[in-house]
Each structure stands twice: as C-alpha cells, then as structure tokens.
Design a protein around this motif. Structure first.
Motif, PDB file in Angstrom:
ATOM      1  N   GLU A 136       7.396   7.104  -3.914  1.00  0.00           N
ATOM      2  CA  GLU A 136       6.136   7.841  -3.853  1.00  0.00           C
ATOM      3  C   GLU A 136       5.794   8.374  -2.462  1.00  0.00           C
ATOM      4  O   GLU A 136       5.404   9.529  -2.302  1.00  0.00           O
ATOM      5  CB  GLU A 136       5.001   6.939  -4.344  1.00  0.00           C
ATOM      6  CG  GLU A 136       3.707   7.695  -4.546  1.00  0.00           C
ATOM      7  CD  GLU A 136       2.582   6.786  -4.999  1.00  0.00           C
ATOM      8  OE1 GLU A 136       1.489   7.296  -5.229  1.00  0.00           O
ATOM      9  OE2 GLU A 136       2.798   5.556  -5.107  1.00  0.00           O
ATOM     10  N   GLY A 137       5.946   7.531  -1.444  1.00  0.00           N
ATOM     11  CA  GLY A 137       5.561   7.944  -0.088  1.00  0.00           C
ATOM     12  C   GLY A 137       6.326   9.159   0.390  1.00  0.00           C
ATOM     13  O   GLY A 137       5.754  10.120   0.902  1.00  0.00           O
ATOM     14  N   SER A 138       7.641   9.130   0.187  1.00  0.00           N
ATOM     15  CA  SER A 138       8.473  10.262   0.610  1.00  0.00           C
ATOM     16  C   SER A 138       8.137  11.506  -0.189  1.00  0.00           C
ATOM     17  O   SER A 138       8.103  12.617   0.352  1.00  0.00           O
ATOM     18  CB  SER A 138       9.957   9.925   0.433  1.00  0.00           C
ATOM     19  OG  SER A 138      10.352   8.940   1.345  1.00  0.00           O
ATOM     20  N   VAL A 139       7.881  11.335  -1.466  1.00  0.00           N
ATOM     21  CA  VAL A 139       7.577  12.485  -2.331  1.00  0.00           C
ATOM     22  C   VAL A 139       6.259  13.134  -1.921  1.00  0.00           C
ATOM     23  O   VAL A 139       6.151  14.366  -1.868  1.00  0.00           O
ATOM     24  CB  VAL A 139       7.535  12.044  -3.819  1.00  0.00           C
ATOM     25  CG1 VAL A 139       6.998  13.173  -4.694  1.00  0.00           C
ATOM     26  CG2 VAL A 139       8.916  11.615  -4.281  1.00  0.00           C
ATOM     27  N   ILE A 140       5.258  12.322  -1.610  1.00  0.00           N
ATOM     28  CA  ILE A 140       3.953  12.867  -1.203  1.00  0.00           C
ATOM     29  C   ILE A 140       4.109  13.697   0.069  1.00  0.00           C
ATOM     30  O   ILE A 140       3.575  14.801   0.182  1.00  0.00           O
ATOM     31  CB  ILE A 140       2.930  11.727  -0.999  1.00  0.00           C
ATOM     32  CG1 ILE A 140       2.545  11.122  -2.346  1.00  0.00           C
ATOM     33  CG2 ILE A 140       1.680  12.236  -0.272  1.00  0.00           C
ATOM     34  CD1 ILE A 140       1.677   9.882  -2.246  1.00  0.00           C
ATOM     35  N   LEU A 141       4.855  13.171   1.029  1.00  0.00           N
ATOM     36  CA  LEU A 141       5.063  13.909   2.279  1.00  0.00           C
ATOM     37  C   LEU A 141       5.789  15.232   2.011  1.00  0.00           C
ATOM     38  O   LEU A 141       5.384  16.295   2.505  1.00  0.00           O
ATOM     39  CB  LEU A 141       5.870  13.052   3.264  1.00  0.00           C
ATOM     40  CG  LEU A 141       6.295  13.743   4.556  1.00  0.00           C
ATOM     41  CD1 LEU A 141       5.091  14.296   5.323  1.00  0.00           C
ATOM     42  CD2 LEU A 141       7.080  12.778   5.450  1.00  0.00           C
ATOM     43  N   ARG A 142       6.838  15.164   1.206  1.00  0.00           N
ATOM     44  CA  ARG A 142       7.628  16.364   0.897  1.00  0.00           C
ATOM     45  C   ARG A 142       6.758  17.414   0.202  1.00  0.00           C
ATOM     46  O   ARG A 142       6.730  18.578   0.593  1.00  0.00           O
ATOM     47  CB  ARG A 142       8.794  15.986  -0.022  1.00  0.00           C
ATOM     48  CG  ARG A 142       9.768  17.121  -0.297  1.00  0.00           C
ATOM     49  CD  ARG A 142      10.823  16.666  -1.292  1.00  0.00           C
ATOM     50  NE  ARG A 142      11.287  15.310  -0.990  1.00  0.00           N
ATOM     51  CZ  ARG A 142      11.786  14.460  -1.884  1.00  0.00           C
ATOM     52  NH1 ARG A 142      11.878  14.812  -3.144  1.00  0.00           N
ATOM     53  NH2 ARG A 142      12.190  13.264  -1.531  1.00  0.00           N
ATOM     54  N   MET A 144       0.852  -1.194   0.000  1.00  0.00           N
ATOM     55  CA  MET A 144       0.000   0.000   0.000  1.00  0.00           C
ATOM     56  C   MET A 144       0.886   1.241   0.000  1.00  0.00           C
ATOM     57  O   MET A 144       1.778   1.388   0.812  1.00  0.00           O
ATOM     58  CB  MET A 144      -0.876  -0.002   1.260  1.00  0.00           C
ATOM     59  CG  MET A 144      -1.789   1.187   1.369  1.00  0.00           C
ATOM     60  SD  MET A 144      -2.674   1.171   2.961  1.00  0.00           S
ATOM     61  CE  MET A 144      -3.478   2.763   2.896  1.00  0.00           C
ATOM     62  N   THR A 145       0.621   2.138  -0.931  1.00  0.00           N
ATOM     63  CA  THR A 145       1.380   3.375  -0.957  1.00  0.00           C
ATOM     64  C   THR A 145       0.756   4.371   0.015  1.00  0.00           C
ATOM     65  O   THR A 145      -0.212   4.066   0.686  1.00  0.00           O
ATOM     66  CB  THR A 145       1.396   3.965  -2.377  1.00  0.00           C
ATOM     67  OG1 THR A 145       0.056   4.061  -2.829  1.00  0.00           O
ATOM     68  CG2 THR A 145       2.196   3.087  -3.299  1.00  0.00           C
ATOM     69  N   MET A 146       1.320   5.555   0.070  1.00  0.00           N
ATOM     70  CA  MET A 146       0.862   6.507   1.077  1.00  0.00           C
ATOM     71  C   MET A 146      -0.276   7.389   0.567  1.00  0.00           C
ATOM     72  O   MET A 146      -0.327   7.730  -0.606  1.00  0.00           O
ATOM     73  CB  MET A 146       2.026   7.387   1.510  1.00  0.00           C
ATOM     74  CG  MET A 146       1.763   8.092   2.821  1.00  0.00           C
ATOM     75  SD  MET A 146       3.140   9.087   3.337  1.00  0.00           S
ATOM     76  CE  MET A 146       2.783  10.600   2.497  1.00  0.00           C
ATOM     77  N   LYS A 147      -1.181   7.728   1.492  1.00  0.00           N
ATOM     78  CA  LYS A 147      -2.235   8.698   1.191  1.00  0.00           C
ATOM     79  C   LYS A 147      -2.110   9.830   2.189  1.00  0.00           C
ATOM     80  O   LYS A 147      -1.716   9.628   3.330  1.00  0.00           O
ATOM     81  CB  LYS A 147      -3.615   8.049   1.311  1.00  0.00           C
ATOM     82  CG  LYS A 147      -3.933   7.063   0.187  1.00  0.00           C
ATOM     83  CD  LYS A 147      -5.336   6.517   0.342  1.00  0.00           C
ATOM     84  CE  LYS A 147      -5.636   5.501  -0.751  1.00  0.00           C
ATOM     85  NZ  LYS A 147      -6.933   4.833  -0.546  1.00  0.00           N
ATOM     86  N   SER A 148      -2.493  11.017   1.723  1.00  0.00           N
ATOM     87  CA  SER A 148      -2.381  12.193   2.570  1.00  0.00           C
ATOM     88  C   SER A 148      -3.624  13.055   2.405  1.00  0.00           C
ATOM     89  O   SER A 148      -4.091  13.273   1.287  1.00  0.00           O
ATOM     90  CB  SER A 148      -1.129  12.972   2.141  1.00  0.00           C
ATOM     91  OG  SER A 148      -1.166  14.280   2.639  1.00  0.00           O
TER      92      SER A 148
END
Lengths: 148, 115
Positions: free
Chosen positions: B26-32, B1-5
């Motif tokens: 993807e997860g780190s990029v979404i947070l950034r 599962m990838t990240m959702k924000s």
C-alpha cells in the motif's frame, strides 16, 4: 525470555512479510538488542521475507515460507526458507554500482548484508534458505562475512 | 501504520506531506499514484515531505527512485524534505543521498525550485 528455537510456517502473502518483520522485532528486543539494532534485524528479516514471498514462491498459495529464530549463547540466528527454484545471488547486480544506482529494485539483499553480522544464502532446487546471524552484544566478534 | 499522503501548493510547488511507512504494498502504491496524478495534472515541481515517514524498505526506496526519475523525465523536479534519521541513513548506505536533492527547511526548499 526467548525460547531456544521457534519456527513458523507462513503463507506466501504480503501479510507474511509484515508478520515476519513484527515477529523479528519482538524476538530481537527479547534477545536484548537496542532499538537501532532491533530496527536493523527486523528490516533484514522483512527484506528476506519479501524475497521468499515474491521472488522465491512468487505468491504461489501452494508454497510456504518457513521462518525460524534460534537464540544461542552469543547469537540470534534467523533462517527464512522458501520453496522456489533457488536464488543465484551471484547474478544479482551490485546496487551501488553507478549503472545500477537509479534502478528501482535490487537493494534487498544488500540491505540484509548491511544490517546483519553474518549472512549465508543457500540455494537449492527446492528453494532458498537465508541464514542471518546477529551477534548479541558482549559476545560479538568484529568479523563480517557474506557467503553463498 | 500504513502511509497517508496529502498535498498542498506553495508558490507553484506541490508539497506532498507523507506519513507512516513507505513499504511494499500500500505505501509504495500510494506514493506512486500520488506522483503520477500530480504529473498528469501538470504539477511538475514536487517536494516530498518525509518528516513523518518513520519507516521505508527497499521497495519504498525503489519507489522514491522511480518518482524522481519519472518526474525528471517529464521535465519536472522532485526534491525531498525533512528526512528522518532512519530514512537519511538508508539513503546514505544505498548511495542515493547525493542523487536526491535533500532539503531540511521548507521555505528554502520551495525557493530552490527553478522559476
């Protein structure tokens, strides 16, 4: 039942990092480790795979990552090898030192060493090999080594 | 599962509800991108709710550090809420637990931001 030794040759991609982690989790579960140990082993393998793909092979499509799992009587032995120029682990700063605490990278090898019982890093001109050992419960010794 | 924000506002604090994995890619990029976007819009009180983050790797840890530092450098505050055991343990062994302001109650966390 885990075969005595299995190995994979993988591309230098992010997909390889995820696949190495998933495979390590499956192998660790088959070897009889509990959920927490499985998580630690799969994370150590993920970090070593990140190192191989990013820092070793630098995403070069012409270079491969070799991942191998070996189940001995008392251990799960995992090796990851890249085709980079060879990592000098002695030059990696201590991520726990106050001056490095707020750095945004440099924790991967520290986590590998935290999660595995034995970690050996063998650099050469043709690449770097991480050998990571986790003792299977009942065969474990208390020793924790980290050598280069 | 990838990240959702997803983000919501409570008493002047932006709460970012994160779920999934904060890992390389993807997860780190979404947070950034989420934190940068909030700061660019002037939202400088940021509470990262990690209650549904079940996995984080060294890249994700680095991204949390970057988010904390970037927010602080722009005169803002960033706090963490609802750490799972895995994330808590990782911040402990990397000695970052005491660097971050970690909360386990949303209402108290919101109140803890400077007025």
């Amino acid at each position: 039942m885990l075969q005595n030794r299995v190995s994979y040759t993988l591309d230098s991609t992010l997909e390889t990092v995820n696949s190495a982690e998933e495979t390590a989790g499956r192998m660790a579960a088959e070897a009889g480790f509990d959920d927490e140990e499985v998580m630690k082993i799969s994370m150590a393998v993920r970090e070593a795979a990140v190192n191989a793909v990013l820092h070793g092979n630098a995403y070069d499509p012409g270079k491969k990552v070799t991942l191998a799992f070996e189940r001995t009587a008392g251990d799960l032995v995992i090796t990851i090898r890249d085709q980079g120029t060879g990592l000098d682990a002695s030059k990696i700063p201590d991520p726990l030192a106050p001056e490095n605490l707020m750095k945004t990278s440099g924790r991967g090898i520290f986590l590998i060493r935290s999660f595995m019982d034995v970690v050996e890093i063998h650099p050469s001109r043709s690449g770097t090999e991480f050998k990571m050992i986790k003792h299977v419960r009942g065969h474990a010794t208390d020793s924790k080594e980290a050598s280069q | 599962m990838t990240m959702k924000s997803s983000t919501r506002q409570v008493d002047g604090v932006t709460i970012v509800d994160l779920s999934g994995r904060i890992t390389l890619g993807e997860g780190s990029v979404i947070l950034r991108d989420t934190v940068r976007d909030l700061l660019s819009k002037g939202h400088k009180k940021i509470l990262l709710n990690l209650g549904d983050v079940n996995y984080i790797d060294s890249s994700g840890i680095g991204e949390l550090v970057a988010a904390f530092t970037t927010t602080k450098n722009q005169g803002g505050e960033l706090k963490l809420l609802n750490l799972t055991k895995k994330v808590h343990d990782l911040l402990q062994i990397t000695k970052l637990y005491t660097v971050f302001d970690v909360k386990d109650d949303e209402a108290n966390a919101v109140k803890a931001f400077s007025k």
